[in-house]
Write a protein that holds these residues in place. Structure first.
Motif, PDB file in Angstrom:
ATOM      1  N   HIS A   1       0.824  -1.194   0.000  1.00 11.31           N
ATOM      2  CA  HIS A   1       0.000   0.000   0.000  1.00 11.31           C
ATOM      3  C   HIS A   1       0.866   1.255   0.000  1.00 11.31           C
ATOM      4  O   HIS A   1       2.068   1.196   0.266  1.00 11.31           O
ATOM      5  CB  HIS A   1      -0.935   0.018   1.222  1.00 11.31           C
ATOM      6  N   GLU A   2       0.229   2.371  -0.281  1.00 13.71           N
ATOM      7  CA  GLU A   2       0.875   3.675  -0.195  1.00 13.71           C
ATOM      8  C   GLU A   2       0.103   4.536   0.788  1.00 13.71           C
ATOM      9  O   GLU A   2      -1.131   4.472   0.858  1.00 13.71           O
ATOM     10  CB  GLU A   2       0.898   4.350  -1.574  1.00 13.71           C
ATOM     11  N   LEU A   3       0.825   5.339   1.559  1.00 11.60           N
ATOM     12  CA  LEU A   3       0.204   6.210   2.557  1.00 11.60           C
ATOM     13  C   LEU A   3       0.392   7.670   2.167  1.00 11.60           C
ATOM     14  O   LEU A   3       1.458   8.067   1.690  1.00 11.60           O
ATOM     15  CB  LEU A   3       0.820   5.981   3.943  1.00 11.60           C
ATOM     16  N   ALA A   4      -0.646   8.451   2.384  1.00 14.75           N
ATOM     17  CA  ALA A   4      -0.567   9.899   2.210  1.00 14.75           C
ATOM     18  C   ALA A   4      -1.212  10.543   3.434  1.00 14.75           C
ATOM     19  O   ALA A   4      -2.176  10.007   3.997  1.00 14.75           O
ATOM     20  CB  ALA A   4      -1.286  10.330   0.933  1.00 14.75           C
ATOM     21  N   PHE A   5      -0.669  11.681   3.849  1.00  9.43           N
ATOM     22  CA  PHE A   5      -1.164  12.365   5.044  1.00  9.43           C
ATOM     23  C   PHE A   5      -1.642  13.763   4.668  1.00  9.43           C
ATOM     24  O   PHE A   5      -0.971  14.489   3.937  1.00  9.43           O
ATOM     25  CB  PHE A   5      -0.056  12.462   6.095  1.00  9.43           C
ATOM     26  N   ALA A   6      -2.816  14.103   5.187  1.00 11.38           N
ATOM     27  CA  ALA A   6      -3.383  15.433   4.957  1.00 11.38           C
ATOM     28  C   ALA A   6      -3.921  15.943   6.291  1.00 11.38           C
ATOM     29  O   ALA A   6      -5.066  15.682   6.650  1.00 11.38           O
ATOM     30  CB  ALA A   6      -4.486  15.376   3.916  1.00 11.38           C
ATOM     31  N   GLY A   7      -3.058  16.616   7.041  1.00 10.41           N
ATOM     32  CA  GLY A   7      -3.457  17.083   8.366  1.00 10.41           C
ATOM     33  C   GLY A   7      -3.716  15.914   9.287  1.00 10.41           C
ATOM     34  O   GLY A   7      -2.831  15.083   9.529  1.00 10.41           O
ATOM     35  N   ASP A   8      -4.939  15.816   9.787  1.00  9.51           N
ATOM     36  CA  ASP A   8      -5.304  14.746  10.711  1.00  9.51           C
ATOM     37  C   ASP A   8      -5.914  13.540  10.008  1.00  9.51           C
ATOM     38  O   ASP A   8      -6.526  12.690  10.652  1.00  9.51           O
ATOM     39  CB  ASP A   8      -6.303  15.275  11.751  1.00  9.51           C
ATOM     40  N   VAL A   9      -5.728  13.484   8.692  1.00  7.04           N
ATOM     41  CA  VAL A   9      -6.319  12.401   7.905  1.00  7.04           C
ATOM     42  C   VAL A   9      -5.213  11.572   7.250  1.00  7.04           C
ATOM     43  O   VAL A   9      -4.217  12.115   6.775  1.00  7.04           O
ATOM     44  CB  VAL A   9      -7.264  12.968   6.825  1.00  7.04           C
TER      45      VAL A   9
ATOM     46  N   ILE B   1      -3.860   9.046  14.214  1.00  3.87           N
ATOM     47  CA  ILE B   1      -3.789   8.996  15.670  1.00  3.87           C
ATOM     48  C   ILE B   1      -2.365   9.274  16.137  1.00  3.87           C
ATOM     49  O   ILE B   1      -1.391   8.962  15.452  1.00  3.87           O
ATOM     50  CB  ILE B   1      -4.289   7.644  16.233  1.00  3.87           C
ATOM     51  N   ASP B   2      -2.280   9.886  17.307  1.00  4.57           N
ATOM     52  CA  ASP B   2      -0.981  10.232  17.866  1.00  4.57           C
ATOM     53  C   ASP B   2      -0.276   8.995  18.403  1.00  4.57           C
ATOM     54  O   ASP B   2      -0.915   8.025  18.817  1.00  4.57           O
ATOM     55  CB  ASP B   2      -1.151  11.252  19.001  1.00  4.57           C
ATOM     56  N   GLY B   3       1.030   9.070  18.436  1.00  5.89           N
ATOM     57  CA  GLY B   3       1.788   7.991  19.043  1.00  5.89           C
ATOM     58  C   GLY B   3       3.071   7.686  18.306  1.00  5.89           C
ATOM     59  O   GLY B   3       3.221   8.021  17.124  1.00  5.89           O
ATOM     60  N   VAL B   4       3.994   7.057  19.005  1.00  9.46           N
ATOM     61  CA  VAL B   4       5.287   6.655  18.457  1.00  9.46           C
ATOM     62  C   VAL B   4       5.307   5.135  18.364  1.00  9.46           C
ATOM     63  O   VAL B   4       4.918   4.447  19.312  1.00  9.46           O
ATOM     64  CB  VAL B   4       6.440   7.144  19.361  1.00  9.46           C
ATOM     65  N   PRO B   5       5.725   4.557  17.229  1.00  9.79           N
ATOM     66  CA  PRO B   5       5.773   3.092  17.107  1.00  9.79           C
ATOM     67  C   PRO B   5       6.634   2.471  18.194  1.00  9.79           C
ATOM     68  O   PRO B   5       7.736   2.944  18.475  1.00  9.79           O
ATOM     69  CB  PRO B   5       6.375   2.866  15.721  1.00  9.79           C
TER      70      PRO B   5
END
Length: 258
Positions: free
Chosen positions: A8-16, A63-67
């Protein structure tokens, strides 16, 4: 079972977060979307909120957090990790869980995969060859049956990178292989994932109160998953420290002797 392909590919747009799945993994987007909706209803806050789904693209909240893998997870993280897993496994009511499709790569499928990889194994060094030989011998004599099978909802991936620590709790992402499963199998996959020991041992399976049949099934399932990782790690990957394969060989032999 771990899927080392790019799926898969991930894209981030603010909180989405926008997750676009490849055609190489049929059904993955549907499984992710189903899981996010189930967890939004029965375990709100544990996973990203579902926002939209269309043509293999899943949109969800960020969602917030560190792996935990990047944190080199230690004792302070184990109890919250167990709490998150317990919530995940038990959140979906039994009547609803029965309608959820079984997650991919269940026990028979990974056992067959191990047999195929074992049949194509080329001798390389004595200890590794011994691990393969003993593993295949054990696998041919093993008959798992249904003892110790406790139905749960499973995420389908034990990678510590999928567990996010926000300083208070652990939340879980990545549900492309999720579905109905059983507790011992899920804990075994988690316990034997390379991310659980390569940077320092993180043992969570023993934190769960299991019945004697579940304990026996857990031990047997761990043997199968250890063999899976024996073959997956047979070619060193730059993501892992040098010597990871040799350590896995030793883990397999120890697990088979348990």
């Amino acid at each position: 079972m771990a899927d080392l392909r790019h799926t898969h590919e991930l894209a981030f747009a603010g909180d989405v977060v926008i997750k676009r799945y490849m055609d190489s993994k049929p059904g993955a987007a549907e499984r992710e979307w189903r899981a996010l909706n189930l967890l939004a209803e029965y375990a709100p806050g544990l996973a990203p909120e579902p926002i939209g789904y269309e043509d293999g693209v899943v949109t969800m909240s960020r969602i917030d957090g560190v792996p935990l893998r990047g944190l080199f997870a230690r004792t302070v993280h184990v109890a919250p990790l167990v709490e998150a897993l317990t919530e995940l496994h038990t959140a979906v009511p039994p009547t609803v869980l029965r309608t959820v499709p079984q997650r991919p790569w269940q026990l028979d499928a990974i056992a067959d995969w191990v047999r195929r990889r074992g049949a194509g194994w080329r001798p390389r060094e004595p200890l590794a060859d011994r691990a393969v030989k003993e593993g295949l011998r054990w696998l041919e004599s093993w008959s798992p049956g249904e003892q110790g099978v406790t139905p749960v909802f499973g995420a389908g991936d034990g990678n510590l990178a999928n567990f996010l620590w926000d300083g208070v709790r652990v939340r879980i992402v990545d549900y492309e292989d999720s579905g109905r499963s059983d507790l011992a199998f899920e804990l075994a996959e988690l316990a034997e994932h390379v991310s659980m020991w390569v940077d320092g041992e993180v043992e969570v399976a023993h934190r769960f109160e299991l019945s004697p049949p579940e304990e026996r099934r857990l031990r047997e399932c761990r043997k199968v998953h250890a063999l899976v990782w024996l073959f997956l790690l047979s070619h060193e990957h730059p993501r892992n420290p040098p010597g990871t394969f040799r350590r896995q060989v030793e883990r397999v032999l120890a697990t088979l002797g348990a």
